[in-house]
Scaffold this motif. Sequence first.
Motif, short mmCIF file in Angstrom:
data_model
loop_
_atom_site.label_atom_id
_atom_site.label_comp_id
_atom_site.label_asym_id
_atom_site.label_seq_id
_atom_site.Cartn_x
_atom_site.Cartn_y
_atom_site.Cartn_z
N PRO A 17 0.81 -1.23 0.00
CA PRO A 17 0.00 0.00 0.00
C PRO A 17 0.83 1.27 0.00
O PRO A 17 0.30 2.35 -0.26
CB PRO A 17 -0.83 -0.12 1.28
CG PRO A 17 -0.10 -1.09 2.14
CD PRO A 17 0.61 -2.03 1.23
N ALA A 18 2.14 1.16 0.26
CA ALA A 18 3.00 2.35 0.24
C ALA A 18 3.47 2.70 -1.17
O ALA A 18 4.02 3.79 -1.39
CB ALA A 18 4.21 2.12 1.15
N GLU A 19 3.28 1.80 -2.12
CA GLU A 19 3.74 2.02 -3.50
C GLU A 19 2.56 2.34 -4.41
O GLU A 19 1.42 2.01 -4.11
CB GLU A 19 4.46 0.77 -4.02
CG GLU A 19 5.74 0.44 -3.27
CD GLU A 19 6.80 1.51 -3.45
OE1 GLU A 19 6.87 2.09 -4.57
OE2 GLU A 19 7.54 1.77 -2.49
N PRO A 20 2.81 2.99 -5.56
CA PRO A 20 1.72 3.33 -6.49
C PRO A 20 1.01 2.08 -7.01
O PRO A 20 1.63 1.03 -7.20
CB PRO A 20 2.44 4.06 -7.64
CG PRO A 20 3.72 4.53 -7.04
CD PRO A 20 4.11 3.53 -6.01
N TRP A 21 -0.28 2.22 -7.26
CA TRP A 21 -1.08 1.12 -7.79
C TRP A 21 -0.76 0.91 -9.26
O TRP A 21 -0.85 1.83 -10.06
CB TRP A 21 -2.57 1.42 -7.61
CG TRP A 21 -3.47 0.35 -8.11
CD1 TRP A 21 -3.93 0.18 -9.39
CD2 TRP A 21 -4.02 -0.73 -7.35
NE1 TRP A 21 -4.73 -0.93 -9.46
CE2 TRP A 21 -4.81 -1.50 -8.23
CE3 TRP A 21 -3.93 -1.11 -6.01
CZ2 TRP A 21 -5.51 -2.64 -7.81
CZ3 TRP A 21 -4.63 -2.23 -5.59
CH2 TRP A 21 -5.40 -2.99 -6.47
N ASP A 22 -0.41 -0.30 -9.65
CA ASP A 22 -0.17 -0.63 -11.06
C ASP A 22 -0.42 -2.12 -11.26
O ASP A 22 0.48 -2.87 -11.62
CB ASP A 22 1.25 -0.25 -11.48
CG ASP A 22 1.47 -0.40 -12.99
OD1 ASP A 22 0.49 -0.66 -13.71
OD2 ASP A 22 2.62 -0.28 -13.43
N GLN A 23 -1.66 -2.52 -11.06
CA GLN A 23 -1.98 -3.94 -11.21
C GLN A 23 -2.02 -4.37 -12.66
O GLN A 23 -1.68 -5.49 -12.99
CB GLN A 23 -3.33 -4.25 -10.53
CG GLN A 23 -3.61 -5.73 -10.32
CD GLN A 23 -4.12 -6.44 -11.56
OE1 GLN A 23 -4.85 -5.85 -12.36
NE2 GLN A 23 -3.76 -7.71 -11.71
N ILE A 24 -2.43 -3.47 -13.56
CA ILE A 24 -2.56 -3.83 -14.96
C ILE A 24 -1.24 -4.33 -15.53
O ILE A 24 -1.20 -5.18 -16.42
CB ILE A 24 -3.10 -2.63 -15.78
CG1 ILE A 24 -3.55 -3.09 -17.17
CG2 ILE A 24 -2.08 -1.52 -15.88
CD1 ILE A 24 -4.83 -3.83 -17.20
#
Length: 629
Positions: A392-399
């Motif tokens: 949760p501390a890092e940017p979201w980039d699931q794609i």
Amino acid sequence: ELLGQPCRAKQILGSCIVTDRHDGRERLVLMNDNEAYGCELLYIDYENDKGRMFPAPAGAGSWTVIEVPGDRLVIGTFYDGAFMIFDLQAMKFIKAVKFPGEQYIWNLVLGKDGRVYGGTYPGGKLGALDLETYEVEDLGAPTKPNQYLRYVSAAPWGEIFANFGMIKSTTKAFDIETKSWRDVPDLKEGQQVGRGFTWNGAFIAADPRSGRTEAFVDASLVSPKESVLASAEFAKYSPNANLSDDRTLYLQRGRELYRLRADAKEFAPTKVADVDLRGGSCVAVSGKDELIGLRGQSYFVVRPGETQVKFRPIPVESRGREPLFLKADDQGRVWGGPHFGQTLFHYDIATGKAVNTDAICDAGGEVYDATFFEGRVYAASYSGGDITCYDPAEPWDQINHKNPRPVAKVAPAYIRPVGGIVVGPDNRLYAGWMAKYGAYGGAVSITDPATGKTELIENPFGSQAISAIAVDAKCIYAGTSRDGNGLPHQKGPVHFGVIDIASRKVVFDKPLDAASIARLVIEPKSGLVAFKLGPRLYVYDAKAGTVSADPIPGLPNVTARAMVAVGDGTLLTACGNQICQLDLAKKTYAVLTEVPEAPESMTVASDGRVYFNHEADLYRTREPLAKLR
């Protein structure tokens, strides 16, 4: 104190495109699950990125919605097995009709007689809804003991093709005029005709007898040689039943999507899209040939000529949903995830704000449980047998599979993590799994979170699912269940057992007469292991080598998902509307406080207070646990 309803994720299973009866523009209709408040119809104006929500009168959700004559939508529901009718002129639900004895109605089709047909679970029946009288006719279950009639398809000459499973999978055809069933000729055991649809007057379906998709024109099920689809090139493509209709055939080839019009003189499909949706899918085509699709909590519209997909959050907030679990990390957050949706949420203790993530992995389904290691969240998910890491501390980039990122996968053999996931003292991830659909069995997975290397201990207590798990420095403690995916319950006892981590061997096995062991909790100070089985609490004493039932005199029925070890020699649990403290060694309990509603899942957070949910509501005690004592 009531903190609100932080779990808000959506789970869309049914969808269609309709023309708005008031302004003539098209709308996207989405059916959203909600186990707490009931199914929701989301009506999306995708041109303006706006939406409305219509609460449904039945069902927790729906796998299907179709438009029928008379300005109506018909929707099949679960867990109550009803047909619902939505009026597109009045913009409201006008009817809900129960299919007696059934819990699920899967996909729906409009038959040649003008009735709506759907298949069911657990009876494996075909039903027909009369659109004039709204009466439901039970057309039988011709393949008992199959519990699923998962897909139905309407052939233009007046038959309904029905796909049954999961025990003895097969396809049968129902003749609408004579109301009789027949076998598909030459179909081998376990084979099913693919989900079909009508294009250019022909019934298009994958035929296991020939090993290719065929275009049938009558009940003989012989594909005409002069068909455009008789081309050898056609075998390189897979028809998309969700997008195709009588005028336009949509074909998949890998991630590429092609289109073939009904007036085509030769097999020369036109490419219309080439994009990796990472588990998303196109669900409809507008009258302007726009491709409309879903992925997780987002939707997208690809207009002709566009090559990039822009994901947009579905512009309607659903009502609160019930968490499947609650876990507190050491960063001041309480985490959970809903029944279906493949998402997580966290509630920030300091700010009171909640965040709901998008889908954490590409497979559909849900997060069954999560655990924490080095500031990261590790989640175990159905239906792809996934273990996923989210920081949760890092940017979201699931794609792009960066955050959250895949760690391990135990599918296809095991798909449902009913036993949950924990971090062992050796800093490895331990999870308990149920076997794939159509098979009994279970496994314990042991995963290195850094490398994803995973070892399976398969069927350690026979062919039963691992429904509960706990780990200490030397042993894995496991409970089993008689359940199976798509199968009836097994007979015989379940097992509480102990596996030696070093040897991977079972060193203790106690058969017990029940359907499932719901949860295991180690009390670290005493080393005693508590678990719930039916209405009773059991305790395993490793030193004595015994399992005892009802060890605490007078203890009321405890809630399995609410059992928490607090590290001081006691367990916390819920007994109805009471939060209780159990001392397993002393065989005593004390009521700490009364609460407004019975806790379902419970955890103790970093502020020392007890957090629990009842349905969609999240609560916490005003005082920390230390003061409650």
